[in-house]
Design a protein around this motif. Structure first.
Motif, PDB file in Angstrom:
ATOM      1  N   ASN A   1     -12.547 -39.099 -15.486  1.00 21.61           N
ATOM      2  CA  ASN A   1     -13.299 -39.073 -14.231  1.00 21.61           C
ATOM      3  C   ASN A   1     -12.621 -38.153 -13.219  1.00 21.61           C
ATOM      4  O   ASN A   1     -11.404 -37.930 -13.265  1.00 21.61           O
ATOM      5  CB  ASN A   1     -13.417 -40.477 -13.639  1.00 21.61           C
ATOM      6  N   GLN A   2     -13.410 -37.646 -12.288  1.00 20.00           N
ATOM      7  CA  GLN A   2     -12.915 -36.839 -11.188  1.00 20.00           C
ATOM      8  C   GLN A   2     -13.573 -37.326  -9.898  1.00 20.00           C
ATOM      9  O   GLN A   2     -14.408 -38.228  -9.917  1.00 20.00           O
ATOM     10  CB  GLN A   2     -13.220 -35.357 -11.432  1.00 20.00           C
ATOM     11  N   SER A   3     -13.213 -36.708  -8.778  1.00 16.36           N
ATOM     12  CA  SER A   3     -13.747 -37.157  -7.490  1.00 16.36           C
ATOM     13  C   SER A   3     -15.259 -36.996  -7.415  1.00 16.36           C
ATOM     14  O   SER A   3     -15.929 -37.734  -6.675  1.00 16.36           O
ATOM     15  CB  SER A   3     -13.095 -36.378  -6.351  1.00 16.36           C
TER      16      SER A   3
ATOM     17  N   ARG B   1     -20.282 -41.912  -5.974  1.00 14.79           N
ATOM     18  CA  ARG B   1     -18.902 -41.482  -6.136  1.00 14.79           C
ATOM     19  C   ARG B   1     -17.977 -42.399  -5.350  1.00 14.79           C
ATOM     20  O   ARG B   1     -18.380 -42.992  -4.343  1.00 14.79           O
ATOM     21  CB  ARG B   1     -18.711 -40.039  -5.673  1.00 14.79           C
TER      22      ARG B   1
ATOM     23  N   TYR C   1      -7.972 -40.587 -10.266  1.00 17.45           N
ATOM     24  CA  TYR C   1      -9.025 -40.820 -11.253  1.00 17.45           C
ATOM     25  C   TYR C   1      -8.421 -40.746 -12.648  1.00 17.45           C
ATOM     26  O   TYR C   1      -7.439 -40.033 -12.881  1.00 17.45           O
ATOM     27  CB  TYR C   1     -10.144 -39.781 -11.076  1.00 17.45           C
TER      28      TYR C   1
ATOM     29  N   THR D   1     -10.931 -46.487 -13.847  1.00 19.09           N
ATOM     30  CA  THR D   1     -11.339 -45.082 -13.951  1.00 19.09           C
ATOM     31  C   THR D   1     -11.228 -44.362 -12.610  1.00 19.09           C
ATOM     32  O   THR D   1     -11.327 -43.133 -12.564  1.00 19.09           O
ATOM     33  CB  THR D   1     -12.781 -44.955 -14.468  1.00 19.09           C
ATOM     34  N   GLY D   2     -11.029 -45.097 -11.546  1.00 17.51           N
ATOM     35  CA  GLY D   2     -10.838 -44.485 -10.235  1.00 17.51           C
ATOM     36  C   GLY D   2     -10.365 -45.523  -9.230  1.00 17.51           C
ATOM     37  O   GLY D   2     -10.796 -46.676  -9.275  1.00 17.51           O
TER      38      GLY D   2
END
Length: 385
Positions: free
Chosen positions: A104-106, A272, A100, A85-86
Motif C-alpha cells: 500500500n501507499q498513501s 485513503r 504503509y 497495511t497503513g
C-alpha cells in the motif's frame, strides 16, 4: 456521479463470500480489499478543490513496547501480526506518524468496511443541524413510510443508531445462513428497494430499546432514512457537508445497492488513510470546520456516550464504539469507528489524539484479532505523552 468497474476474472482477488468466510490468504485478502469497488456499483466522491495542509513532526515508534494477551510485544510485532497495511497518527493536530505496508501507499484506495457506519451516523448529525431531520426521537417510518409495518414499525432513529431496535439478526460473516450473509445475497441481486424489503420482513426479537445487537441491517435503514431526509445521495451530501469543506486530498467511492441506487450505510466506503485521519480530526474538534459548526454542538458527546439496556451499560454510541472502562483511564472519553479485518479510527479528546489504521487480518471480528488494538493504543497514548 456513478462508476462501476466489474470484477475482472483474471485478477487475483477472491469473492466476498470467501473473504467473509476466512478462506483467503494474506495476499488475496489485500488484493480483494484493495479492489472492493469492483464488486458493486459505486457513487463517486470527488477530492476537494483545495487540499487542507497537515503539519508534520514525525517521531520514531520503534522503541514502543506493550503487553497483550500475556505477550510482550514490540511496535513491529503489532504491525506484522495484525497485518496492518497503513497507520496514520495525529497528535495535537500534527502528523507524527504515517507509514504503509504490504504494497500500500498513501494514494492506495482501501475499503474501510464498517467505519462507514460512523460516517453515516455523522451525516445524520449534519442533517439534524441543517433541519432535514428533526430529532433522533423521530420514527424511522416518518421518513420511510414503507417501514411503518413489519420489523421496523414503531422504531425510532435513535434505536437504530444505537443498534437496539429489537429486530432479529445474526451478524456472523462466515455463516451463509446468517441474516448478514442473506443480506449480501439480496445485495448481489442489484435491485433497487430489495434490501429494504428484506429488512422489513425480518422477525422481532424484542421491543425497541430492550436489547443491544450488532446489526449491519440497521445501518442500511439509517442510510435510506438519511437519503429520504436530505433528498440527495449520501455521497453528494458527504461531499457538500464534510469532504470538500475539510479539504480531502483524494476521491472516494461508496457501494450502492443497485445501479444509480442507494448508498450502503453500513459499509463499502473506499478511501485513503490520510482522508480518514482528517475525518477523525473533524470529529475530535466536535464537528467544526474553520469555525463553522457542521454538527449539533452536543452531537459528538451524544454519539460517543454509552447507554443502558435493562440496567446494563453498553459501550456503544451512535454507530461508534467506546473503549471499555477496563482498558484504563487513559481512554476516558475515547471512541472509535471500526471495521472488519482491522480498519479503525480512534479518537481521544483528552489526549488530542487521532489514530487511523487499515488492515487485512485473517478474521473479520476485532475480538478475534491476534493483538488487541486497545492494548496497543494504551501503550501509544503513554508513549506520546
Amino acid at each position: 456521479m456513478q462508476s462501476w468497474n466489474k470484477q475482472n476474472p483474471e485478477d487475483a482477488i477472491g469473492s466476498l463470500e470467501d473473504l467473509y468466510g476466512g478462506k483467503l490468504d494474506l495476499e488475496q485478502r489485500i488484493e480483494t480489499i484493495r479492489h472492493l469497488d469492483r464488486f458493486f456499483p459505486c457513487s463517486e466522491i470527488t477530492p476537494a478543490p483545495q487540499t487542507s495542509s497537515i503539519t508534520e513532526r514525525l517521531i520514531d515508534l520503534s522503541d514502543l513496547r506493550f503487553k497483550s494477551h500475556d505477550q510482550n510485544l514490540s511496535f513491529q510485532n503489532y504491525l506484522d501480526i495484525n497485518c496492518v497495511t497503513g497507520l496514520y497518527i495525529l497528535k495535537d493536530g500534527i502528523k507524527v506518524y504515517e507509514n504503509y505496508f504490504h504494497g500500500n501507499q498513501s494514494n492506495t484506495p482501501w475499503c474501510a468496511f464498517s467505519v462507514t457506519k460512523s460516517v453515516t451516523s455523522t451525516l445524520v448529525g449534519a442533517a439534524i443541524a441543517d433541519g432535514s431531520i428533526y430529532s433522533v426521537n423521530d420514527l424511522v417510518s416518518d421518513y420511510l413510510p414503507q417501514l411503518s409495518v413489519g420489523a421496523y414499525s414503531g422504531v425510532r432513529l435513535e434505536d437504530v443508531l444505537r443498534m437496539s431496535s429489537g429486530v432479529l439478526w445474526d451478524e456472523t460473516y462466515g455463516d451463509p445462513q446468517s441474516e448478514r450473509r442473506k443480506m449480501l445475497e439480496v445485495k448481489h441481486q442489484q435491485q433497487a428497494g430489495a434490501i429494504l424489503d428484506f429488512l422489513k420482513n425480518l422477525d422481532r426479537a424484542s421491543e425497541p430499546g430492550y436489547q443491544w445487537k450488532y446489526n449491519t441491517g440497521y445501518t442500511f435503514v439509517v442510510g435510506a432514512l438519511l437519503k429520504a431526509a436530505v433528498q440527495r445521495s449520501l455521497a453528494i451530501y458527504l461531499q457538500e457537508k464534510i469532504w470538500h469543506p475539510l479539504g480531502m486530498e483524494f476521491s472516494a467511492r461508496w457501494w450502492l445497492d443497485s445501479p444509480m441506487g442507494q448508498e450502503f450505510g453500513g459499509g463499502g466506503i473506499q478511501l485513503r488513510l490520510r482522508d480518514l485521519a482528517r475525518f477523525g480530526e473533524f470529529l475530535l474538534k466536535g464537528g467544526l470546520i474553520e469555525g463553522r459548526q457542521i454538527l449539533p454542538s452536543d452531537w459528538i458527546k451524544n454519539a460517543s456516550s454509552s447507554f443502558k439496556v435493562q440496567g446494563s451499560s453498553i459501550d456503544y454510541g451512535y454507530l461508534f464504539w467506546l473503549v471499555p472502562p477496563d482498558k484504563g483511564p487513559l481512554h476516558q472519553g475515547a471512541f472509535k469507528a471500526r471495521g472488519i479485518y482491522g480498519q479503525y479510527l480512534y479518537m481521544n479528546p483528552n489526549e488530542n489524539l487521532v489514530v487511523a489504521a487499515f488492515g487485512a487480518r485473517p478474521k473479520a471480528r476485532a475480538a478475534d484479532s491476534p493483538i488487541d488494538d486497545d492494548d496497543f493504543l494504551t501503550s501509544l497514548v503513554q508513549y506520546l505523552s
